[in-house]
Every structure is written in structure tokens, then in C-alpha cells.
Scaffold this motif. Structure first.
Motif, mmCIF file in Angstrom:
data_model
loop_
_atom_site.group_PDB
_atom_site.id
_atom_site.type_symbol
_atom_site.label_atom_id
_atom_site.label_comp_id
_atom_site.label_asym_id
_atom_site.label_seq_id
_atom_site.Cartn_x
_atom_site.Cartn_y
_atom_site.Cartn_z
ATOM 1 N N THR A 164 0.842 -1.192 0.000
ATOM 2 C CA THR A 164 0.000 0.000 0.000
ATOM 3 C C THR A 164 0.878 1.244 0.000
ATOM 4 O OG1 THR A 164 -1.615 -1.208 1.297
ATOM 5 C CG2 THR A 164 -1.854 1.166 1.249
ATOM 6 N N PRO A 191 0.378 0.004 -9.716
ATOM 7 C CA PRO A 191 -0.979 -0.023 -9.156
ATOM 8 C C PRO A 191 -1.703 -1.309 -9.564
ATOM 9 C CG PRO A 191 -0.505 2.142 -10.066
ATOM 10 C CD PRO A 191 0.650 1.249 -10.445
ATOM 11 N N ASP A 209 -4.137 8.078 -10.693
ATOM 12 C CA ASP A 209 -4.357 6.777 -10.062
ATOM 13 C C ASP A 209 -3.265 6.453 -9.043
ATOM 14 O OD1 ASP A 209 -5.719 4.397 -9.648
ATOM 15 O OD2 ASP A 209 -4.558 3.316 -11.163
ATOM 16 N N ARG A 261 -3.328 3.623 -2.019
ATOM 17 C CA ARG A 261 -3.526 2.835 -3.254
ATOM 18 C C ARG A 261 -2.760 1.520 -3.138
ATOM 19 N NH1 ARG A 261 -4.930 0.337 -7.258
ATOM 20 N NH2 ARG A 261 -5.076 1.106 -9.398
ATOM 21 N N GLU A 262 -3.429 0.434 -3.537
ATOM 22 C CA GLU A 262 -2.781 -0.878 -3.495
ATOM 23 C C GLU A 262 -1.876 -1.057 -4.715
ATOM 24 O OE1 GLU A 262 -4.206 -5.342 -2.307
ATOM 25 O OE2 GLU A 262 -5.220 -4.441 -4.017
ATOM 26 N N ASP A 298 -2.124 7.473 -5.186
ATOM 27 C CA ASP A 298 -2.520 8.219 -3.994
ATOM 28 C C ASP A 298 -2.132 7.415 -2.757
ATOM 29 O OD1 ASP A 298 -3.535 10.257 -2.481
ATOM 30 O OD2 ASP A 298 -5.575 10.116 -3.255
#
Lengths: 402, 482
Positions: free
Chosen positions: B408, B480, B449, B454-455, B451
Motif C-alpha cells: 500500500t 498499481p 491513479d 492505493r494498493e 494516492d
């Protein structure tokens, strides 16, 4: 804890070169420029210097290795010269060497000088360089703004601050420093800017725009230190003494332990500040510290540092910034000389430049930018590295009787 | 009769960008008007930090989903676009997959059908009782701007796990011919192919050589063309597969899609890629004919078992992952076909000491960190003294692979100052599920995309290139999860 060095060492003299794009000079010329002011201020002769420390961060594009460049430039009397490098904290590190030498009794008079010649690289910003063989295989060779910009992403997340609010607070930091730099004849950048200019500037590393980043400059700064007794014997009356000098170094916890550090603050600065306040006997920094010079390499760094120095509450620094608490006429002025942002950031010199400004302010010698309320204790914070792995130095100087 | 031999698992990888052929034509049509007829659909194009080796790692990971890697006996990498001529490329893959040192590995190169030839050898070894073999095929060929190859080619990798046991496809037999038919060639050290007339290749190569080999293969293996359910001809030229099917008596509906419009001709990887696509669809009992072509022909026959595998990206997932792009200039630059002014920051010396890479090979190539056996603290890289501030235990760490763990984003930036062939450079700190953190570069990332929170997943990529000594450095980057 050790008893510390409070009031064991006094500043005998200081000097600072004009910072900026010094196309006219090599590093040795900058060293001499800072030194001539310092030695005149100290009122001594070069032969009286017992030991010297040279702070340089990027020696490969600058003076080269060892202490020899300092001994040669100043024609020191074959005394021991140690070159120190501790990222952007190299200036305060050199000061620490000289101060410890005097405090220990090993030297009566010692010199610290920081210099950096960055405008011979051919491009803006700091030189790209290796950080060791292992790092080069697994680390990220990002830019300095890229490394520090990440603070903003974590700060927003931790404290629920919107992108716009934080961007405005960061912009206020820079607008304030530009306003201060105008009044400083030695500053690299001497032009006021408004909020819109800062907010609309080209992006360097999201969310840091051009005006969120400090200048990269050529420059040098110098301190000559001795014991208070010797200073008095040399005729000095208004003494500025060292109240505290602490350096905290990351041990990999921030960078390596999953779920530990959250990325929004400087762990080391908190450690160094706590130790420094204890050493100086400061219990309420917001009231007791007259002014600060902090390592505002980027606007977000200064903002977060206000919290890490316990001048603002955690998560509220951005509001204090917007409220003007750190403006030149605020409660605790920060970067009254323009800071790294506008005075400039010749890496090895910066820590000493901060102490230089604090020294001038304490003695009432800061000219047009002199703080109106007479200061008694001044803090400088000099940080090297990046948020996840760094060296944080806190130096507190003050009037001898403060 | 000994245990049945065949395919145990398969996997695929397509780079994310799909360059629109219309964009290639738009840039070059003024010069090469003939390209207009080819300016349809899109081709898979590798990112700047990908090559045949990195794509093969991703195909291998996909192939090995749900498989115990400790059981592997050997692996091979087939390609004509390997980054190293003399450094075992499959050896790098072995490190990236954290396979045991007691694993065989070899590179296979020299022509367009070497993947199917390696597969035949691996099947023969498996029939003799060899432990499972991971056969990889990957290709990222360079092509001259405004050439037909630039239009028609694509970049991809695919993998097949060969052995005995729970099969997805049973091997029925093969037939090979070898003829020095030089439809195109590329000498050592050269960047680009030289290609002869397409009409001659079609008549003498495809129709003559493949058609002839098919006839021999069907006779030799005792099968009739109409019994073939999936007919895999890795030739993207229009009508070739259909024509071969017609002449061999194969049902028109059996002809497999060549992915010409969506991926392009991926060279050595193409037979494996199309085979993997077929295996994703094949029902139990279907007969699959797989062809390899290049200075002769390989024909392999399989029977699908219908066995379901652990979920994977495969060809379907790889196709879904694609994003269209018209940025022809970026691609030219990334493939070295356009010399942009990169600025002084790109001059940073990337010299790689052989000694340090050797000592740190597990960390660098395998993303293997350490786990303290006393406290359970996970860290990267491994160290003698633990990073845990509550217990700096010494000499307690065991190897702890992180590459297959999701992570993450904790901090990030989009850096426009540092040099990157694909600015801005995204990077930040990531925390792995189960412990461990890394300051990582992000790749295949979009500005909107990335942040905090975010995984991401890890992918094996090019970290940098030492241009003075011509050496590619690899490490893991965060992508991502999509």
C-alpha cells in the motif's frame, strides 16, 4: 544524560559570503570572503586558531577531498583541519566539531567553515550522485524536491488537510521568506512574490511548485569559537554562547519498518529538539525561543518542522503558518533572513549561515531586518538527507546571561 | 505405460501500452504510403523499463500462480531479443523467481521457432521423468521506423510449465522439419531484420513449408485435419492461417485468433502466447495443433483436459490490462530510435560493480528481505541487526521474499526534476502486507491513479542502464493493482 555544553563555548566572530550564483569565484574565494569577515569580527590573528572543521557536502564538484582546501585557502598555521560531510547538515556538523574542541579544552580557539560551490554543475538543483553501492541497486534516485514532496502526501492523509489548504499554507511559507529576503543584502533571491505567483508556478515534484523549492547557491559561512573566559579576555562584552547543540541521525527505522513512521514528520528533528531543549533548559519553546532559522529546503519541510520543534501542535502547523505566527512580525519569526528559500542554500555553508543570522539578531546587528523585540534565544535547525532517512541538527545560541 | 506428459500450467504477459497503428501511419505515411493498409488496430509496446527478460519474469510469475516453486527442475527462455548475448538471461529469471540454486536454466535463441523446439525437448525430458520445466518465450524486437515490422510486431511473453501430473493439456506428439529458408535475418549485433518479399514467403514458406510439414505431421501422428479443434498458426499475415487450415482439412472455426489486431506478431513468444490463449478456452477433449515456423517447422499436438487452474492474468487479463496510446514519439525514444536531449541529469553514471550485485543478488533480483525469527519483524533489505526499535536482535534474520506480496502506498510524489525516460517519475514509500516497507519507484502509473492508500503489486523492471559499459540493471518496482 550528559550535562551538555550550555554556556561553555562562546562565538568570537562570524562571517558569511554573499550567497548566489557566484560566477566570479571558486570555493576558495568564497571561503576567504566568509573568513575575512569572521576573523575581523573575532579580532584575532590566523595563527591563534588551534583547530578547524570544514563542512562540505558535494566535494566532487567543489573543493575536492580532505581538510587541505580550507588550510590552503586561509593559510592556516598547519593546525588540524577535519573535513566533515553529513548531507545538508554538514554546516552545523562542522560547528559541532569546533564547539566540542573548545568545550573539551583541546582547543582555545577553533574555526568552523562551511562552503559549497554548486553552480559549476551546469544545471539547476543539486547534483545527482551515488549514495553507495547497495543503495544504487535498490534505492530511488529521485530529486530532492521529490523526496521532500512526499511529506505533503502523508501530512494531508494523517491530518485530513485538503490539497488546496496545504498548498496555500506552503505558499504562505515561501511568500513570507521572499518578503524577508528583500531586506537581506547577502541573500541570493531578493524579490517579493505574491500568493498567486507561488500557487501557479510550474510543478517540480507534486505538490511542490517552483516557489516551494529553495534556491541552490554558491556560498560560505564561518564561525570562530572560544571559551567565554577567553572571549572576555579578548575584550568581547556582549557574548553569544552556545546553549545546546544536538544532532539526531536516522537508523533506518523510518525507511525500513513497515507500519512504523507514517511519513508526515521528521522523527529525528523531534529527537534532536527534545534533547536540545533539555540541554538548554528550555521548557516552553514557543514562549522562550525568540526566533528560528530552520531548514526550509522546501516549503513543506518548514511547515512540518514547526511541529517537530514543538512550536506548533501536531497537525496544526499549517494553520499557524497561515495565521502568520512565523512571519517576521509574528510570534516566533522563522527565516527572518530569507532562509534557504531566499538567502540561498550552499549546502555545507547553510547550517553556519543560520547561526550567523541568529548571532547577528542576538547582537542587534541585523540591520533593516532586525527583529524589533530584542531576541535572547535563537534556534537553528539544519537537516540533511530526506524525510525517510536524515540527519537533523538543532543548535540553540543565546545571550550569555539568557 | 509411463505417466502422461504435457502442460501443467500456462501464463502470459503483455506490456500495458497499446500503440495505435494509425499513429504510426500518421507519422510516417508521408514517406511510406504503403503503410496505410496496415494502419488498423493496435500493437503491444513495452515500457522503457521492460525488455524480453523482464516480460519473461512476469509471464513466469503468472505461469507459476498456485504452483510450489520448489518443485521446479529447470527453466528456459526462448527469444531472439535477449538483452544479454553472454550472461545467462534465464539465470536472472531464476534469481527473480527466487528458485533454488539447484535449478537448471538455459537460453534458447537463433530463430523464430526456438520456443516450440525447446518445448518439444522439454516434453521429451518430462517423458523421461525430469522434474517440471518452465518454458518461457519472450520477445521485444526492434524495428526500423516506417517499416512493416514496426506496424506488425508486438511485445509479449508467455510461459508453459511442462511435466507429468495434473495436466491442462496432454502431449500427443510432434513433428519437425528444418530447412534454411531465409525469409528474414538479423546478424549478431544488428538492431533490425532484413526481410525478403512477402509474396515469396507466403508461397514457399507458409504454404510450402508449413503446409508440407502439417501433412507429414498429421500422417505421422495418425490424425485427420478435421479432428483439430484449435489450430494455432502464429503467422499474423492476413489469410495465412485460414489458407493453411483449408488445405490441411482443418475446420475454419478451429483457426485460432492470431491477436494481430490487438497485440501484433510477438515473434518467438507468439506460439506460446496463442497456445496460452487457446488453453484458457479449451474444453476437455479438444485437440490443439500448435505450429512453430522459422527455418523449418514444428508441429505439436495436444489434447486439452479441461482442468481448471488457479486464477491468473493469462492472455485474457493481459489484453484487458491494455491502454491505448497515440504517443509514437515516446515509443521511438524508448526503443532508442529517437535521440531526445535528455539533459545533464541523465549523465549520472550507473556503473554496476559485479561484486556487489553478486553479494546482494537475492535482495536486488529477488526482492528478498529479512524476517527476524525472534520478533517477526520484516524488513528490506536484510541486515545483521534488526530495524525493530524495541528489539535490535542480531543475527536472527531469515530470508523473506516480498515480490509476491501486495503493498500500500504511504507517501508519493510525481517528480518532474529527476531524469526519467517517462516523466514525471512516480515514487514513494510502500508498506507490504505482512510487514516490510520500501521506497519504491512506481511504473505503469497514471497521474490520477496514484494516492496514499492505493494498493500496488511488484514487477521486475529495468532500474537503469550503464550506457558507458552497456549493462542493464534490474530491480523491482511498484505497479498499481488493476
Amino acid at each position: 544524560m550528559a550535562s551538555g555544553i550550555k554556556d561553555k563555548v562562546a562565538i568570537l566572530g562570524m562571517g558569511c559570503a554573499k550567497f548566489g550564483e557566484r560566477w566570479d569565484m571558486d570555493a576558495d574565494g568564497l571561503m576567504v570572503e566568509a573568513y575575512e569577515e569572521a576573523i575581523a569580527d573575532a579580532g584575532i590573528d590566523t595563527s591563534q586558531i588551534d583547530a578547524a572543521w570544514l563542512g562540505v557536502a558535494f566535494d566532487a564538484v567543489n573543493v575536492g577531498p580532505s581538510g587541505i582546501p580550507l588550510a590552503t585557502a586561509l593559510r592556516l598555521n598547519n593546525c588540524g583541519v577535519t573535513k566533515v560531510e553529513n548531507y545538508c547538515a554538514s554546516g552545523t556538523e562542522s560547528f559541532r566539531g569546533a564547539v566540542y574542541a573548545v568545550a573539551s579544552g583541546a582547543a582555545d580557539i577553533a574555526l568552523a567553515l562551511g562552503v559549497e560551490k554548486l553552480k559549476d554543475t551546469g544545471y539547476g538543483g543539486l547534483p545527482v550522485r551515488t549514495r553507495g553501492t547497495t543503495f544504487d541497486m535498490i534505492g530511488v534516485t529521485g530529486s530532492a524536491p521529490g523526496n521532500f514532496a512526499q511529506l505533503a502526501s502523508a501530512y494531508r492523509q494523517q491530518h485530513g488537510v485538503s490539497k488546496d489548504d496545504l498548498k496555500r499554507a506552503m505558499a504562505h511559507v515561501s511568500v513570507k521568506s521572499h518578503a524577508n529576503g528583500v531586506k537581506n543584502p547577502k541573500a541570493h533571491l531578493r524579490k517579493a512574490v505574491d500568493m498567486d505567483t507561488v500557487l501557479n508556478a510550474p510543478m517540480i515534484a507534486e505538490p511542490l511548485g517552483l516557489f516551494d523549492c529553495c534556491g541552490v547557491s554558491d556560498g560560505a559561512a564561518c564561525a570562530i569559537v572560544t571559551t567565554p573566559q577567553i572571549a572576555r579576555s579578548l575584550g568581547k562584552r556582549d557574548l553569544v554562547t552556545v546553549k545546546a547543540l544536538q544532532i539526531a541521525t536516522s537508523n533506518g527505522w523510518e525507511l525500513q519498518q513497515g507500519g512504523g513512521w507514517n511519513g508526515s514528520y521528521f522523527h529525528t528533528t523531534r529527537v534532536a529538539a527534545e534533547k536540545a531543549y533539555r540541554e538548554a533548559g528550555i521548557t516552553d519553546p514557543r514562549r522562550q525561543i525568540s526566533l528560528t532559522e530552520v531548514h526550509d529546503c522546501f516549503s513543506i519541510t518548514e511547515l512540518v518542522t514547526m511541529e517537530d520543534l514543538y512550536l506548533s501542535k501536531e497537525g496544526e502547523g499549517w494553520k499557524d503558518v497561515l495565521d502568520g505566527m512565523f512571519d517576521a512580525d509574528g510570534e516566533v519569526p522563522c527565516q527572518i533572513d530569507g532562509g534557504l528559500k531566499c538567502f540561498g542554500h550552499p549546502i555545507g555553508a547553510s547550517g553556519l549561515r543560520m547561526i550567523y543570522e541568529n548571532y547577528l539578531q542576538l547582537l542587534g546587528r541585523a540591520g533593516e531586518r532586525q527583529r524589533q523585540t530584542p531576541p535572547s534565544l535563537a534556534l537553528s535547525h539544519n537537516l540533511g538527507g530526506m524525510p525517510s532517512q536524515n540527519v537533523s541538527a538543532v543548535a540553540i545560541v543565546g545571550l550569555a546571561d539568557a | 505405460m509411463s505417466a502422461e506428459t504435457g502442460i501443467l500450467s500456462f501464463g502470459a504477459y503483455l506490456p500495458r501500452h497499446r500503440l495505435q497503428r494509425s499513429a504510426i501511419h500518421a507519422a510516417n505515411g508521408w514517406f511510406a504510403a504503403g503503410l496505410k493498409g496496415l494502419a488498423q488496430g493496435e500493437r503491444a509496446t513495452a515500457n522503457w523499463d521492460e525488455d524480453a527478460l523482464t516480460m519473461a519474469v512476469e509471464a513466469a510469475r503468472d505461469t507459476l500462480k498456485g504452483i510450489d516453486r520448489a518443485g521446479l527442475g529447470s527453466l528456459s527462455l526462448a527469444s531472439t531479443s535477449l538483452p544479454f548475448v553472454d550472461r545467462l538471461n534465464s539465470g536472472v529469471i531464476k534469481e527473480a523467481l527466487t528458485l533454488a540454486d539447484a535449478t537448471g536454466a538455459f537460453d534458447v535463441t537463433g530463430g523464430q521457432r526456438v520456443a516450440t523446439s525447446a518445448l518439444i525437448q522439454a516434453l521429451a525430458a518430462a517423458a523421461g521423468g525430469a522434474r517440471p520445466h518452465l518454458a518461457l518465450a519472450s520477445e521485444m524486437r526492434l524495428s526500423r521506423p516506417a517499416s512493416e515490422a514496426e506496424m506488425n510486431h508486438g511485445d509479449a511473453a508467455a510461459g508453459l510449465l511442462v511435466g507429468q501430473g495434473d495436466l491442462v493439456a496432454r502431449f500427443l506428439g510432434s513433428h519437425s522439419t528444418t530447412v534454411d529458408f531465409v525469409d528474414h535475418f538479423r546478424m549478431s549485433g544488428q538492431d533490425f531484420d532484413y526481410t525478403w518479399e512477402s509474396r515469396w514467403i507466403r508461397d514457399e514458406g507458409y504454404t510450402g513449408l508449413i503446409g508440407g510439414a502439417l501433412k507429414e505431421a498429421f500422417a505421422h501422428l495418425g490424425v485427420a485435419g478435421e479432428s483439430i479443434d484449435r489450430f494455432i498458426v502464429p503467422i499474423t499475415a492476413r489469410g495465412v492461417a485460414e489458407g493453411l487450415a483449408r488445405r490441411a482439412g482443418v475446420k475454419p472455426e478451429a483457426v485460432a485468433d492470431r491477436l494481430a489486431g490487438s497485440v501484433g506478431d510477438t515473434g518467438v513468444a507468439h506460439p506460446f502466447l496463442l497456445f496460452a490463449a487457446a488453453l484458457e478456452q479449451a474444453q476437455a477433449g479438444e485437440t490443439i495443433a500448435l505450429i512453430g515456423f522459422g527455418q523449418g517447422v514444428d508441429v505439436l499436438l495436444f489434447e486439452a483436459t479441461g482442468r481448471a487452474l488457479a486464477p491468473r492474468r493469462g492472455v485474457t487479463g493481459s489484453l484487458a490490462r491494455g491502454v491505448p496510446t497515440d504517443n509514437y514519439m515516446r515509443w521511438l525514444f524508448h526503443r532508442g530510435n529517437l535521440k531526445l536531449d535528455r539533459g545533464m541529469r541523465a549523465e549520472f553514471d550507473q556503473k554496476q560493480p559485479g561484486t556487489t550485485l553478486w553479494r546482494q543478488r537475492k535482495a536486488v533480483l529477488g526482492l528478498v528481505g529479512g524476517r527476524c525469527t525472534m520478533t517477526g519483524t520484516v524488513q528490506f533489505p536484510k541486515s545483521v541487526i534488526s530495524v525493530n526499535p524495541n528489539d535490535h536482535a542480531a543475527h536472527t534474520q531469515e530470508d523473506y521474499p516480498l515480490a509476491e506480496r501486495k503493498a500500500t502506498i504511504l507517501t508519493y510524489t510525481a517528480d518532474s526534476l529527476t531524469y526519467s525516460p517517462a516523466p514525471p517519475s512516480f515514487y514513494g514509500m510502500i508498506d507490504f502486507e505482512g510487514g516490510g516497507r520500501l521506497m519504491a519507484e512506481f511504473t505503469d502509473a497514471d497521474a490520477d491513479d496514484v494516492d496514499v492508500g492505493r494498493e500496488v503489486e511488484m514487477m521486475f523492471r529495468i532500474k537503469g542502464v550503464d550506457e558507458m559499459r552497456d549493462f542493464t540493471k534490474y530491480f523491482w518496482k511498484a505497479v498499481p493493482v488493476r
